[in-house]
Design a protein around this motif. Structure first.
Motif, mmCIF file in Angstrom:
data_model
loop_
_atom_site.group_PDB
_atom_site.id
_atom_site.type_symbol
_atom_site.label_atom_id
_atom_site.label_comp_id
_atom_site.label_asym_id
_atom_site.label_seq_id
_atom_site.Cartn_x
_atom_site.Cartn_y
_atom_site.Cartn_z
ATOM 1 N N ARG A 1 6.949 4.529 5.289
ATOM 2 C CA ARG A 1 5.941 5.137 4.402
ATOM 3 C C ARG A 1 5.818 6.607 4.743
ATOM 4 N NH1 ARG A 1 2.941 0.491 5.405
ATOM 5 N NH2 ARG A 1 2.069 1.479 7.224
ATOM 6 N N LYS B 1 0.841 -1.198 0.000
ATOM 7 C CA LYS B 1 0.000 0.000 0.000
ATOM 8 C C LYS B 1 0.878 1.251 0.000
ATOM 9 C CE LYS B 1 -0.634 -0.062 5.013
ATOM 10 N NZ LYS B 1 -0.496 -1.441 5.436
ATOM 11 N N SER C 1 3.048 -5.492 11.521
ATOM 12 C CA SER C 1 4.292 -4.725 11.350
ATOM 13 C C SER C 1 5.479 -5.280 12.125
ATOM 14 C CB SER C 1 4.103 -3.249 11.679
ATOM 15 O OG SER C 1 2.904 -3.002 12.323
ATOM 16 N N GLY D 1 5.595 -4.655 5.244
ATOM 17 C CA GLY D 1 5.656 -3.467 4.390
ATOM 18 C C GLY D 1 6.909 -2.657 4.656
ATOM 19 N N THR D 2 6.859 -1.937 5.777
ATOM 20 C CA THR D 2 7.921 -0.989 6.104
ATOM 21 C C THR D 2 9.312 -1.612 6.076
ATOM 22 O OG1 THR D 2 6.279 -0.036 7.562
ATOM 23 C CG2 THR D 2 8.509 0.800 7.784
ATOM 24 N N ASN E 1 -3.863 -3.624 -0.212
ATOM 25 C CA ASN E 1 -5.072 -3.400 0.574
ATOM 26 C C ASN E 1 -6.231 -2.904 -0.255
ATOM 27 O OD1 ASN E 1 -2.610 -2.900 2.312
ATOM 28 N ND2 ASN E 1 -4.217 -3.023 3.865
HETATM 29 C C1 LIG Z 1 0.234 -2.377 5.921
HETATM 30 C C2 LIG Z 1 -0.090 -3.776 6.286
HETATM 31 C C3 LIG Z 1 0.891 -4.668 6.707
HETATM 32 C C4 LIG Z 1 2.348 -4.283 6.840
HETATM 33 O O1 LIG Z 1 2.536 -3.267 7.744
HETATM 34 P P1 LIG Z 1 3.958 -2.579 7.893
HETATM 35 O O2 LIG Z 1 3.878 -1.883 9.193
HETATM 36 O O3 LIG Z 1 4.116 -1.639 6.755
HETATM 37 O O4 LIG Z 1 4.975 -3.666 7.852
HETATM 38 C C5 LIG Z 1 0.502 -5.962 7.013
HETATM 39 N N1 LIG Z 1 -0.775 -6.372 6.904
HETATM 40 C C6 LIG Z 1 -1.747 -5.544 6.492
HETATM 41 C C7 LIG Z 1 -3.130 -6.050 6.407
HETATM 42 C C8 LIG Z 1 -1.441 -4.225 6.177
HETATM 43 O O5 LIG Z 1 -2.416 -3.410 5.771
#
Ligand SMILES: *Cc1c(COP(=O)(O)O)cnc(C)c1O
Length: 229
Positions: free
Chosen positions: A227, A28, A203, A220-221, A49
């Motif tokens: 982000r 995302k 996360s 993600g991060t 997402n």
């Molecule tokens: C954004 C997200 C993640 C990852 O989160 P980060 O903090 O960026 O690692 C995992 N699962 C879902 C459902 C998310 O929306």
């Protein structure tokens, strides 16, 4: 982490994960170029997402994607609205966030029309938080039994976000609860249900989630960097 490239982060994370754990890059707010860099470094699955943003991203990447072998796998990891279900069926290889019979039926209907069988995970609201989507743990079994009746979607496991804590240890009981549910449902041996995927983390907690049996982690991060949102 600061100063590392996406490729370096992907490689580092992939080598640190135990065998059998699928890394899903949570994309995302990322650009198509960032996603391409991560996949070229070895990431095989992308989580998104938002259906419309994923569609735009896949359009931008279409030509590059058509040359990937094996193809990139796309997972929907955000809440799905019924009016986006048709697009989601066309765009994704797995929907991780099924949490009601109503949305399951809608997805099933679009899959039938598209001639596609969709692997899905049932999302568990393991912390029973009013702000979160997902089915309550005590309603999960009955939902899975009902979804098992649908012919065009196959339940392949459970997903949970778990409450967000500063200390990832605090999320452990929620992961443990979700794994217990998965094991109970696996032993029920339902038709068209194959309880093999456990997508858990939030996360900072993917290591604890893996200790508690997660074999799919959405990160993600740590992959793409902080982000700006
Ligand atoms: C954004 C997200 C993640 C990852 O989160 P980060 O903090 O960026 O690692 C995992 N699962 C879902 C459902 C998310 O929306």
């Amino acid at each position: 982490m600061i100063g590392q490239t996406i490729a370096e982060r992907v490689k580092e994370l992939l080598t640190s994960l135990p065998q059998g754990v699928l890394l899903v890059g949570a994309a995302k707010m990322r650009t198509p170029d960032e996603v391409r860099a991560a996949v070229e470094a070895g990431l095989t699955a992308i989580g998104h997402n938002y259906v419309q943003q994923a569609e735009a991203m896949r359009q931008t990447l279409a030509q590059w994607e058509s040359q990937r072998d094996p193809p990139v796998r796309w997972h929907l990891i955000g809440h799905l609205q019924r009016n986006k279900a048709k697009k989601a069926v066309a765009l994704f290889d797995m929907i991780e966030t099924i949490d009601s019979l109503r949305i399951a039926r809608t997805v099933d209907r679009h899959c039938a029309a598209a001639g596609k069988i969709m692997p899905v995970l049932v999302e568990i609201n393991s912390g029973e938080e009013s702000s979160k989507t997902g089915v309550r743990p005590d309603e999960a079994e009955s939902l899975v039994r009902q979804i098992a009746e649908l012919e065009n979607i196959h339940v392949q496991g459970l997903m949970t976000m778990g409450p967000r804590f500063g200390n990832p240890e605090d999320a452990r009981p929620y992961f443990r609860l979700t794994r217990g549910l998965l094991e109970r449902l696996a032993s029920a041996d339902l038709q068209r249900v194959d309880m093999r995927c456990l997508s858990m983390d939030m996360s900072n907690s993917y290591q604890v989630a893996i200790e508690e049996g997660s074999n799919m982690v959405r990160v993600g991060t740590k992959l793409f960097g902080p982000r700006s949102d």
